[in-house]
Design a protein around this motif. Structure first.
Motif, PDB file in Angstrom:
ATOM      1  N   LYS A  15      96.541  11.404 -12.967  1.00  0.00           N
ATOM      2  CA  LYS A  15      95.215  11.590 -12.367  1.00  0.00           C
ATOM      3  C   LYS A  15      94.795  10.335 -11.593  1.00  0.00           C
ATOM      4  CE  LYS A  15      90.569  13.024 -13.638  1.00  0.00           C
ATOM      5  NZ  LYS A  15      89.650  13.288 -14.738  1.00  0.00           N
ATOM      6  N   SER A  41      96.931  16.372 -11.181  1.00  0.00           N
ATOM      7  CA  SER A  41      97.308  16.133 -12.589  1.00  0.00           C
ATOM      8  C   SER A  41      97.042  17.363 -13.458  1.00  0.00           C
ATOM      9  CB  SER A  41      96.577  14.915 -13.148  1.00  0.00           C
ATOM     10  OG  SER A  41      95.201  15.143 -13.212  1.00  0.00           O
ATOM     11  N   ASP A  42      96.130  18.206 -13.029  1.00  0.00           N
ATOM     12  CA  ASP A  42      95.830  19.414 -13.804  1.00  0.00           C
ATOM     13  C   ASP A  42      96.897  20.503 -13.674  1.00  0.00           C
ATOM     14  OD1 ASP A  42      93.584  18.462 -14.925  1.00  0.00           O
ATOM     15  OD2 ASP A  42      92.179  19.554 -13.629  1.00  0.00           O
ATOM     16  N   ARG A  77      98.963  12.396 -18.368  1.00  0.00           N
ATOM     17  CA  ARG A  77      98.092  13.116 -17.442  1.00  0.00           C
ATOM     18  C   ARG A  77      97.057  12.181 -16.801  1.00  0.00           C
ATOM     19  NH1 ARG A  77      98.725  18.075 -17.213  1.00  0.00           N
ATOM     20  NH2 ARG A  77      99.019  18.486 -19.427  1.00  0.00           N
ATOM     21  N   GLU A  78      96.505  11.273 -17.602  1.00  0.00           N
ATOM     22  CA  GLU A  78      95.538  10.293 -17.073  1.00  0.00           C
ATOM     23  C   GLU A  78      96.163   9.445 -15.975  1.00  0.00           C
ATOM     24  OE1 GLU A  78      92.285   9.392 -16.967  1.00  0.00           O
ATOM     25  OE2 GLU A  78      92.242  11.341 -17.970  1.00  0.00           O
ATOM     26  N   GLY A 114      92.555  14.694 -10.070  1.00  0.00           N
ATOM     27  CA  GLY A 114      92.605  15.776 -11.059  1.00  0.00           C
ATOM     28  C   GLY A 114      93.208  17.070 -10.552  1.00  0.00           C
TER      29      GLY A 114
END
Ligand code: PGA
Length: 247
Positions: A194, A202-203, A190-191, A199
């Motif tokens: 991102k 990626s969220d 996820r990082e 974000g």
């Protein structure tokens, strides 16, 4: 809010008749769950699976395809051919494709681009070998695989993808990653997403764990902050798949 996803990768198992029999037996339980459910049967079983699941929300996908439109590519099928067969999703970059069939990062990137262009939902797989884990470079390896797979893919298209983290040493071995190990690398996925897209993208991308997930360990794994579901191999061939979906 990210959706929960449970996907069954049947690999080279089940005939069309076995596909029908199995899906008829689990259909009710897998279609009333509060999660997006996918099944990935062998190519020739896709029409059978689509037919059995036609009045449910369960999505049928393919385990592989080739990124070219058509031509002299013996043994391959195109994205359009999958779509004609009723597939709505495709697994890309599974470690068995990378290791047994020699698929490169470059090929996986071309497949991911083609899948999003054609509107197939990709489940992009990444994962490290035992050697890489023991060398302490798993996170760096995953970051590199994700950056390479998503190279040249727009934020809008990336938001339609699903990523599965599957440590190779846990696939088909009965040796599941601990929830801490799985969470650590799913957070790294996820990082990385991102850092590429920000974000807001990626969220919304579901990140799954795969590797000996079963009805006994699924609850603990999916309770982790960055694990939104599972890509299931062996346990997806049995009634147990419906238990996992309901977890
Ligand atoms: P497994 O396979 O659940 O049998 O370990 C997972 C996968 O390869 O997707």
């Amino acid at each position: 809010m990210r959706s929960r996803v449970i996907a069954g990768n049947w690999k080279m198992n089940k005939t069309p008749a076995e596909t029908r029999e199995f899906l008829e037996s689990v259909k009710e339980r897998i279609s009333r769950a509060d999660a997006r459910v996918f099944v990935f049967p062998p190519l020739i079983c896709i029409p059978e699976a689509v037919e059995v699941l036609k009045d449910t929300d369960v999505c049928v996908g393919a385990q592989n395809f080739y990124y070219e439109e058509k031509g002299a590519f013996t043994g391959e099928v195109s994205a359009d051919m999958l779509i004609c067969a009723g597939a709505k999703a495709v697994i890309i970059g599974h470690s068995e494709r990378r290791d047994i069939f020699g698929e490169s990062d470059e090929l996986i990137n071309l497949k991911l681009k083609k899948a999003v262009e054609k509107g197939l939902i990709p489940i992009l797989c990444c994962g490290e070998s035992l050697e890489i884990r023991e060398a302490g470079t798993a996170a760096a390896h995953i970051e590199r695989q994700i950056k390479s797979a998503f190279d040249g893919i727009s934020a809008k298209d990336a938001a339609k993808c699903i990523v599965a983290y599957e440590p190779i040493w846990a696939i088909g071995t009965g040796k599941t990653a601990t929830s801490d190990q799985a969470q650590e690398i799913c957070a790294c996925v996820r990082e990385t997403l991102k850092s590429i897209y920000g974000g807001s993208v990626s969220d919304v991308i579901p990140v799954l764990y795969g590797g000996s997930m079963n009805a006994g360990n699924a609850a603990e794994l999916v309770a982790c902050e960055d694990i939104d579901g599972g890509l299931i191999g062996s346990a997806s061939l049995k009634e147990e798949f419906a238990d996992i979906v309901n977890v």
